[in-house]
Design a protein around this motif. Structure first.
Motif, short mmCIF file in Angstrom:
data_model
loop_
_atom_site.label_atom_id
_atom_site.label_comp_id
_atom_site.label_asym_id
_atom_site.label_seq_id
_atom_site.Cartn_x
_atom_site.Cartn_y
_atom_site.Cartn_z
N MET A 43 0.85 -1.18 0.00
CA MET A 43 0.00 0.00 0.00
C MET A 43 0.89 1.24 0.00
SD MET A 43 -3.24 -1.14 2.42
CE MET A 43 -3.08 0.28 3.35
N PRO A 44 0.36 2.35 -0.49
CA PRO A 44 1.16 3.57 -0.46
C PRO A 44 1.41 4.00 0.98
CG PRO A 44 -1.08 4.05 -1.13
CD PRO A 44 -0.96 2.56 -1.05
N GLU A 45 2.51 4.71 1.19
CA GLU A 45 2.83 5.18 2.54
C GLU A 45 2.03 6.44 2.86
OE1 GLU A 45 6.69 6.55 5.15
OE2 GLU A 45 6.97 5.39 3.32
N PRO A 46 1.33 6.43 4.00
CA PRO A 46 0.54 7.62 4.35
C PRO A 46 1.41 8.70 4.99
CG PRO A 46 0.26 5.96 6.03
CD PRO A 46 1.13 5.34 4.94
N GLU A 47 0.91 9.89 4.97
CA GLU A 47 1.51 11.03 5.67
C GLU A 47 0.91 11.05 7.08
OE1 GLU A 47 1.07 15.87 5.31
OE2 GLU A 47 0.74 14.64 3.53
N CYS A 48 1.72 11.10 8.10
CA CYS A 48 1.24 11.12 9.48
C CYS A 48 0.89 12.53 9.92
CB CYS A 48 2.30 10.56 10.42
SG CYS A 48 2.66 8.83 10.12
N ASN A 49 -0.29 12.66 10.52
CA ASN A 49 -0.76 13.95 11.06
C ASN A 49 -0.70 15.06 10.02
OD1 ASN A 49 -1.24 12.88 13.70
ND2 ASN A 49 0.96 12.89 13.99
N GLY A 50 -1.18 14.74 8.82
CA GLY A 50 -1.15 15.71 7.72
C GLY A 50 -2.28 16.71 7.78
N ASP A 51 -1.95 17.98 7.53
CA ASP A 51 -2.95 19.03 7.47
C ASP A 51 -3.62 19.02 6.10
OD1 ASP A 51 -2.29 19.80 10.04
OD2 ASP A 51 -1.04 21.49 9.40
N ILE A 52 -4.92 19.23 6.10
CA ILE A 52 -5.71 19.24 4.87
C ILE A 52 -6.39 20.60 4.76
CG2 ILE A 52 -7.65 18.17 3.66
CD1 ILE A 52 -6.97 15.60 5.32
N TYR A 53 -6.28 21.20 3.56
CA TYR A 53 -6.84 22.53 3.30
C TYR A 53 -7.78 22.46 2.11
CZ TYR A 53 -2.99 24.06 6.27
OH TYR A 53 -2.12 24.22 7.32
N ASP A 54 -8.72 23.39 2.05
CA ASP A 54 -9.58 23.48 0.88
C ASP A 54 -8.83 24.24 -0.22
OD1 ASP A 54 -9.85 26.25 1.27
OD2 ASP A 54 -11.95 26.13 1.88
N PRO A 55 -9.41 24.34 -1.43
CA PRO A 55 -8.70 25.01 -2.53
C PRO A 55 -8.33 26.48 -2.25
CG PRO A 55 -10.50 23.71 -3.40
CD PRO A 55 -10.64 23.71 -1.89
N GLN A 56 -9.04 27.13 -1.32
CA GLN A 56 -8.74 28.51 -0.98
C GLN A 56 -7.71 28.61 0.16
OE1 GLN A 56 -12.12 27.43 -1.33
NE2 GLN A 56 -11.89 28.12 -3.45
N LEU B 60 -8.67 -5.08 8.59
CA LEU B 60 -8.56 -3.63 8.51
C LEU B 60 -7.73 -3.21 7.30
CD1 LEU B 60 -8.98 -0.78 9.62
CD2 LEU B 60 -7.02 -1.17 11.13
N VAL B 61 -6.59 -3.83 7.10
CA VAL B 61 -5.73 -3.49 5.96
C VAL B 61 -6.45 -3.79 4.64
CG1 VAL B 61 -3.59 -4.09 4.76
CG2 VAL B 61 -3.58 -3.68 7.22
N SER B 62 -7.17 -4.90 4.59
CA SER B 62 -7.92 -5.25 3.39
C SER B 62 -8.99 -4.20 3.09
CB SER B 62 -8.56 -6.63 3.57
OG SER B 62 -9.30 -6.98 2.45
N ARG B 63 -9.67 -3.73 4.13
CA ARG B 63 -10.70 -2.71 3.95
C ARG B 63 -10.08 -1.40 3.46
NH1 ARG B 63 -13.23 -1.87 9.14
NH2 ARG B 63 -12.61 0.28 9.21
#
Length: 98
Positions: A1-14, A77-80
């Protein structure tokens, strides 16, 4: 599986802050969130979580929530998670471009 970013901030397009995800798959607009009992038993936290989920969904993000019960069955869980990432465009190990 791809490696996730830990505790990543997510922003909207603005550039408005939407959330900080426990594990973020930015390329697939997906995040994993561990929901401990506090998220269920604290009324204010529960309400904030509902609003947060709505903001993410409004911006085409998908949240995968799990609890300690899910951790007791890691293969399931990993399968899901893998199925859900595939639904968001991940091609799997052979199709993944690094």
């Amino acid at each position: 599986m791809p490696e996730p970013e830990c505790n990543g901030d997510i922003y909207d397009p603005q550039g408005v802050f939407l959330a900080r995800g426990d594990l973020v798959y930015r390329d697939y607009r997906s995040l994993l969130e561990y929901q401990g009992d506090y998220h269920r038993t604290d009324r204010g936290q529960w309400r904030r979580d509902i609003r947060r989920l709505g903001r993410l969904e409004d911006n085409d993000w998908h949240m995968h929530q799990f609890t300690d019960d899910d951790l007791a069955a890691p293969v399931e869980l990993v399968s899901r998670i893998e199925r859900r990432l595939r639904a968001r465009g991940w091609l799997g190990v052979r199709g993944q471009v690094s």
